[in-house]
Design an enzyme around this catalytic site. Structure first.
Site, PDB file in Angstrom:
ATOM      1  N   ARG A 121      43.661  50.508 -29.940  1.00 51.92           N
ATOM      2  CA  ARG A 121      43.967  50.114 -28.286  1.00 51.92           C
ATOM      3  C   ARG A 121      44.173  50.434 -27.535  1.00 51.92           C
ATOM      4  NH1 ARG A 121      45.335  46.239 -32.074  1.00 51.92           N
ATOM      5  NH2 ARG A 121      43.917  44.753 -32.871  1.00 51.92           N
ATOM      6  N   LYS A 143      38.466  55.405 -14.402  1.00 51.81           N
ATOM      7  CA  LYS A 143      37.349  54.722 -14.625  1.00 51.81           C
ATOM      8  C   LYS A 143      37.261  55.940 -15.170  1.00 51.81           C
ATOM      9  CE  LYS A 143      35.309  52.301 -10.675  1.00 51.81           C
ATOM     10  NZ  LYS A 143      34.285  52.145  -9.845  1.00 51.81           N
ATOM     11  N   GLU A 185      29.639  65.063  -3.207  1.00 53.11           N
ATOM     12  CA  GLU A 185      30.767  63.968  -3.191  1.00 53.11           C
ATOM     13  C   GLU A 185      32.456  64.596  -2.393  1.00 53.11           C
ATOM     14  OE1 GLU A 185      30.798  61.333  -5.339  1.00 53.11           O
ATOM     15  OE2 GLU A 185      29.173  61.612  -6.333  1.00 53.11           O
ATOM     16  N   LYS A 225      41.634  59.922  -2.816  1.00 51.83           N
ATOM     17  CA  LYS A 225      41.524  58.822  -3.898  1.00 51.83           C
ATOM     18  C   LYS A 225      42.327  58.445  -3.910  1.00 51.83           C
ATOM     19  CE  LYS A 225      37.888  57.697  -7.925  1.00 51.83           C
ATOM     20  NZ  LYS A 225      37.302  57.886  -8.665  1.00 51.83           N
ATOM     21  N   GLU A 235      38.957  48.248  -7.738  1.00 57.19           N
ATOM     22  CA  GLU A 235      37.941  47.329  -6.808  1.00 57.19           C
ATOM     23  C   GLU A 235      37.071  45.708  -7.255  1.00 57.19           C
ATOM     24  OE1 GLU A 235      34.602  49.760  -7.911  1.00 57.19           O
ATOM     25  OE2 GLU A 235      33.245  48.546  -6.742  1.00 57.19           O
ATOM     26  N   ARG A 242      37.878  50.232  -2.533  1.00 61.23           N
ATOM     27  CA  ARG A 242      37.502  51.247  -3.689  1.00 61.23           C
ATOM     28  C   ARG A 242      36.320  51.287  -3.603  1.00 61.23           C
ATOM     29  NH1 ARG A 242      39.610  52.936  -9.649  1.00 61.23           N
ATOM     30  NH2 ARG A 242      38.225  54.548  -9.762  1.00 61.23           N
ATOM     31  N   ASN A 246      31.837  54.496  -2.705  1.00 60.71           N
ATOM     32  CA  ASN A 246      30.233  54.469  -3.237  1.00 60.71           C
ATOM     33  C   ASN A 246      29.593  54.368  -2.003  1.00 60.71           C
ATOM     34  OD1 ASN A 246      30.257  53.446  -5.851  1.00 60.71           O
ATOM     35  ND2 ASN A 246      30.930  51.760  -5.673  1.00 60.71           N
ATOM     36  N   HIS A 249      25.520  56.189  -3.257  1.00 62.28           N
ATOM     37  CA  HIS A 249      25.737  55.750  -4.209  1.00 62.28           C
ATOM     38  C   HIS A 249      24.664  54.644  -5.060  1.00 62.28           C
ATOM     39  CE1 HIS A 249      29.023  58.257  -4.740  1.00 62.28           C
ATOM     40  NE2 HIS A 249      29.147  58.488  -6.786  1.00 62.28           N
ATOM     41  N   HIS A 253      21.986  55.869  -7.347  1.00 59.23           N
ATOM     42  CA  HIS A 253      21.853  55.257  -8.448  1.00 59.23           C
ATOM     43  C   HIS A 253      20.356  54.861  -8.236  1.00 59.23           C
ATOM     44  CE1 HIS A 253      26.611  54.277  -9.132  1.00 59.23           C
ATOM     45  NE2 HIS A 253      25.954  55.985  -9.596  1.00 59.23           N
ATOM     46  N   HIS A 266      23.866  63.934 -10.500  1.00 53.58           N
ATOM     47  CA  HIS A 266      24.660  63.111  -9.639  1.00 53.58           C
ATOM     48  C   HIS A 266      24.513  63.519  -8.504  1.00 53.58           C
ATOM     49  CE1 HIS A 266      26.971  59.437  -8.879  1.00 53.58           C
ATOM     50  NE2 HIS A 266      28.014  60.532  -8.784  1.00 53.58           N
TER      51      HIS A 266
HETATM   52  N1  LIG Z   1      35.144  58.004 -13.366  1.00 52.45           N
HETATM   53  C1  LIG Z   1      34.208  58.237 -12.687  1.00 52.45           C
HETATM   54  O1  LIG Z   1      34.937  57.444 -11.530  1.00 52.45           O
HETATM   55  C2  LIG Z   1      33.233  59.391 -12.628  1.00 52.45           C
HETATM   56  C3  LIG Z   1      32.854  59.195 -11.374  1.00 52.45           C
HETATM   57  C4  LIG Z   1      31.594  59.903 -10.184  1.00 52.45           C
HETATM   58  C5  LIG Z   1      31.159  60.413 -11.388  1.00 52.45           C
HETATM   59  N2  LIG Z   1      31.216  59.783 -12.900  1.00 52.45           N
HETATM   60  C6  LIG Z   1      30.257  60.633 -13.993  1.00 52.45           C
HETATM   61  O2  LIG Z   1      30.326  62.139 -13.709  1.00 52.45           O
HETATM   62  C7  LIG Z   1      29.558  62.574 -14.438  1.00 52.45           C
HETATM   63  C8  LIG Z   1      28.429  63.216 -13.817  1.00 52.45           C
HETATM   64  O3  LIG Z   1      29.545  64.881 -14.042  1.00 52.45           O
HETATM   65  P1  LIG Z   1      29.555  66.359 -14.088  1.00 52.45           P
HETATM   66  O4  LIG Z   1      28.645  66.177 -13.149  1.00 52.45           O
HETATM   67  O5  LIG Z   1      30.582  66.521 -13.688  1.00 52.45           O
HETATM   68  O6  LIG Z   1      28.795  66.721 -15.070  1.00 52.45           O
HETATM   69  P2  LIG Z   1      28.652  67.102 -16.539  1.00 52.45           P
HETATM   70  O7  LIG Z   1      29.927  66.288 -17.214  1.00 52.45           O
HETATM   71  O8  LIG Z   1      26.814  66.330 -17.821  1.00 52.45           O
HETATM   72  O9  LIG Z   1      28.599  68.479 -16.908  1.00 52.45           O
HETATM   73  C9  LIG Z   1      27.336  69.662 -16.201  1.00 52.45           C
HETATM   74  C10 LIG Z   1      27.203  70.578 -17.696  1.00 52.45           C
HETATM   75  O10 LIG Z   1      27.753  71.482 -17.048  1.00 52.45           O
HETATM   76  C11 LIG Z   1      28.699  72.402 -18.248  1.00 52.45           C
HETATM   77  N3  LIG Z   1      30.331  72.372 -17.519  1.00 52.45           N
HETATM   78  C12 LIG Z   1      31.493  72.045 -17.260  1.00 52.45           C
HETATM   79  N4  LIG Z   1      32.279  72.826 -16.742  1.00 52.45           N
HETATM   80  C13 LIG Z   1      31.500  73.670 -16.920  1.00 52.45           C
HETATM   81  C14 LIG Z   1      31.700  75.093 -16.239  1.00 52.45           C
HETATM   82  N5  LIG Z   1      32.669  74.878 -15.651  1.00 52.45           N
HETATM   83  N6  LIG Z   1      31.306  76.531 -17.063  1.00 52.45           N
HETATM   84  C15 LIG Z   1      30.375  76.263 -17.327  1.00 52.45           C
HETATM   85  N7  LIG Z   1      29.676  74.929 -17.799  1.00 52.45           N
HETATM   86  C16 LIG Z   1      29.842  73.458 -17.132  1.00 52.45           C
HETATM   87  C17 LIG Z   1      28.646  70.716 -18.775  1.00 52.45           C
HETATM   88  O11 LIG Z   1      28.817  71.266 -20.288  1.00 52.45           O
HETATM   89  C18 LIG Z   1      27.327  70.228 -18.365  1.00 52.45           C
HETATM   90  O12 LIG Z   1      26.810  70.889 -19.295  1.00 52.45           O
HETATM   91  C19 LIG Z   1      28.334  60.603 -14.699  1.00 52.45           C
HETATM   92  O13 LIG Z   1      28.280  60.486 -15.652  1.00 52.45           O
HETATM   93  C20 LIG Z   1      29.106  61.053 -13.826  1.00 52.45           C
HETATM   94  O14 LIG Z   1      28.647  58.665 -14.154  1.00 52.45           O
HETATM   95  C21 LIG Z   1      32.112  59.279 -13.624  1.00 52.45           C
END
Ligand SMILES: NC(=O)c1ccc[n+]([C@@H]2O[C@H](COP(=O)([O-])OP(=O)(O)OC[C@H]3O[C@@H](n4cnc5c(N)ncnc54)[C@H](O)[C@@H]3O)[C@@H](O)[C@H]2O)c1
Length: 364
Positions: A121, A143, A185, A225, A235, A242, A246, A249, A253, A266
């Site tokens: 939990r 999130k 972003e 942020k 939100e 918040r 988006n 987005h 999306h 993304h």
């Molecule tokens: N929680 C939130 O508020 C929030 C906000 C925006 C996006 N997201 C989520 O984030 C995700 C996307 O994240 P992302 O763009 O970081 O993608 P990701 O986490 O898939 O990373 C991209 C790729 O880069 C590799 N990688 C990461 N760091 C590296 C480094 N320093 N050197 C070499 N390779 C590296 C990873 O293994 C992966 O293959 C989505 O699922 C999205 O929904 C969440």
């Protein structure tokens, strides 16, 4: 720039965000202190991060087990990966005082964050973002979640980290395409609330991981942020709040869903979405044509697409937007630009207006 610290003040508590080269030390020190106090520490990485950042991984491996996700990228945000992570936490006998370290991009941050929110939990979480997107966006704000077959981020929880360490030196190994995706972003933040950030990015040109302005730019995004999250953690604000994060987005999306996850990163889909949101805002009489041109130029200057690479059906994109979890009663809600640097949430926008924006940027 030396490492700086921003504070996020959420209703559920405050925590520091260390930003800049060397920020990793703050996370490693905090994890080591937890370990000395008797807490179990489990670190989560993707296969890509394990291969790219062995020295960073080793610092946490010295404190406890390292769990490597089976998949890499969006497919790692699955119920199966979450269950495997729960079992790893139980197998390592992590207790209520335990600590999960998410060392990776937004995927690892969201997955490990949800595991930390739900295992026993809720146990403590440290976010060590290793992508630009994770540094400016996903690691801050609490999130967490996974994807379901019917869509992205459909199961999750709010779980604020105890500490975030955004060490820009870790970006050295990040592929340029991923770095550019993170810049979408950054542009979003400038467009929705900080015209001077937009101008700073425009004058810096295409940013590399070691560009001297990058830590300062990350800091401005984190600050924005933190402010938005501080005012509307869950939100629930009827307008603005918040949901403004988006911007771009709703379109983005839909592009990801219709093109098939993986076709666009993304951030690439968000870049196109920003251009579409600008076109929609112009059609609503809120901004001028030259503003749209400026948004398109800013997106393209970071090596991002501002229109679809191959046409996608506008009908399918509109249908996907109707299914967006932010739609209310089937009505699509958009974040629109009232100026470059000021955004607002809007309902009641007709499907025709959305369709025109899609068609203007490559939909068919
Ligand atoms: N929680 C939130 O508020 C929030 C906000 C925006 C996006 N997201 C989520 O984030 C995700 C996307 O994240 P992302 O763009 O970081 O993608 P990701 O986490 O898939 O990373 C991209 C790729 O880069 C590799 N990688 C990461 N760091 C590296 C480094 N320093 N050197 C070499 N390779 C590296 C990873 O293994 C992966 O293959 C989505 O699922 C999205 O929904 C969440």
């Amino acid at each position: 720039m030396a490492c700086v610290v921003e504070t996020v003040r959420a209703a559920s508590g405050a925590y520091p965000v260390h930003i800049g080269p060397g920020a990793l030390d703050a996370a490693a020190d905090a994890a080591a202190a937890a370990r000395r106090a008797g807490a179990g520490v489990l670190t989560v990485v993707s296969p890509g991060v394990r291969a790219a950042l062995p020295a960073a991984v080793a610092r946490f491996a010295a404190l406890g087990p390292v769990h490597v996700t089976a998949a890499d990228g969006e497919t790692a945000k699955s119920a199966a990966e979450l269950a495997a992570l729960w079992e790893a936490l139980a197998g390592a006998k992590i207790g209520r005082d335990g600590l999960v370290v998410a060392l990776g991009g937004g995927v690892v941050g969201d997955l490990a964050g949800f595991a930390a929110a739900s295992y026993l939990r809720g146990v403590a979480l440290i976010q060590v973002p290793t992508t630009l997107l994770a540094m400016v966006d996903s690691s801050v704000g609490g999130k967490t979640g996974i994807n379901l077959a019917r869509g992205k981020n459909l199961a999750g929880a709010f779980h604020q980290p105890a500490l975030v360490a955004a060490d820009t030196a870790l970006l050295a190994t990040l592929p340029p395409r991923e770095l550019a995706a993170g810049m979408a972003e950054v542009l979003k933040y400038g467009l929705l609330g900080d015209a001077s950030l937009l101008a700073e990015v425009e004058s810096a040109g295409r940013l590399s991981w070691d560009h001297p302005t990058l830590p300062g730019i990350i800091r401005r995004c984190v600050r924005m942020k933190a402010e938005v999250v501080g005012n509307d953690e869950r939100e629930t604000a009827a307008e603005g709040g918040r949901a403004l994060l988006n911007l771009g987005h709703t379109f983005g999306h839909a592009i990801e869903a219709v093109a098939g996850y993986g076709a666009y990163l993304h951030g690439e889909a968000v870049g196109i979405g920003l251009a579409m949101a600008a076109a929609l805002s112009r059609d609503l009489g809120l901004i001028a044509e030259r503003d749209v041109a400026r948004v398109v130029a800013a997106v393209e200057a970071q090596g991002l697409p501002s229109r679809l690479r191959a046409p996608l059906a506008a009908d399918a994109l509109v249908a996907a937007m109707r299914q967006d979890k932010k739609a209310r009663g089937g009505e699509i809600r958009f974040v629109v630009l009232e100026a470059l640097g000021r955004a607002a949430t809007r309902g009641g926008i007709g499907e025709d207006a959305a369709r025109r924006a899609l068609l203007a940027h490559g939909a068919a």
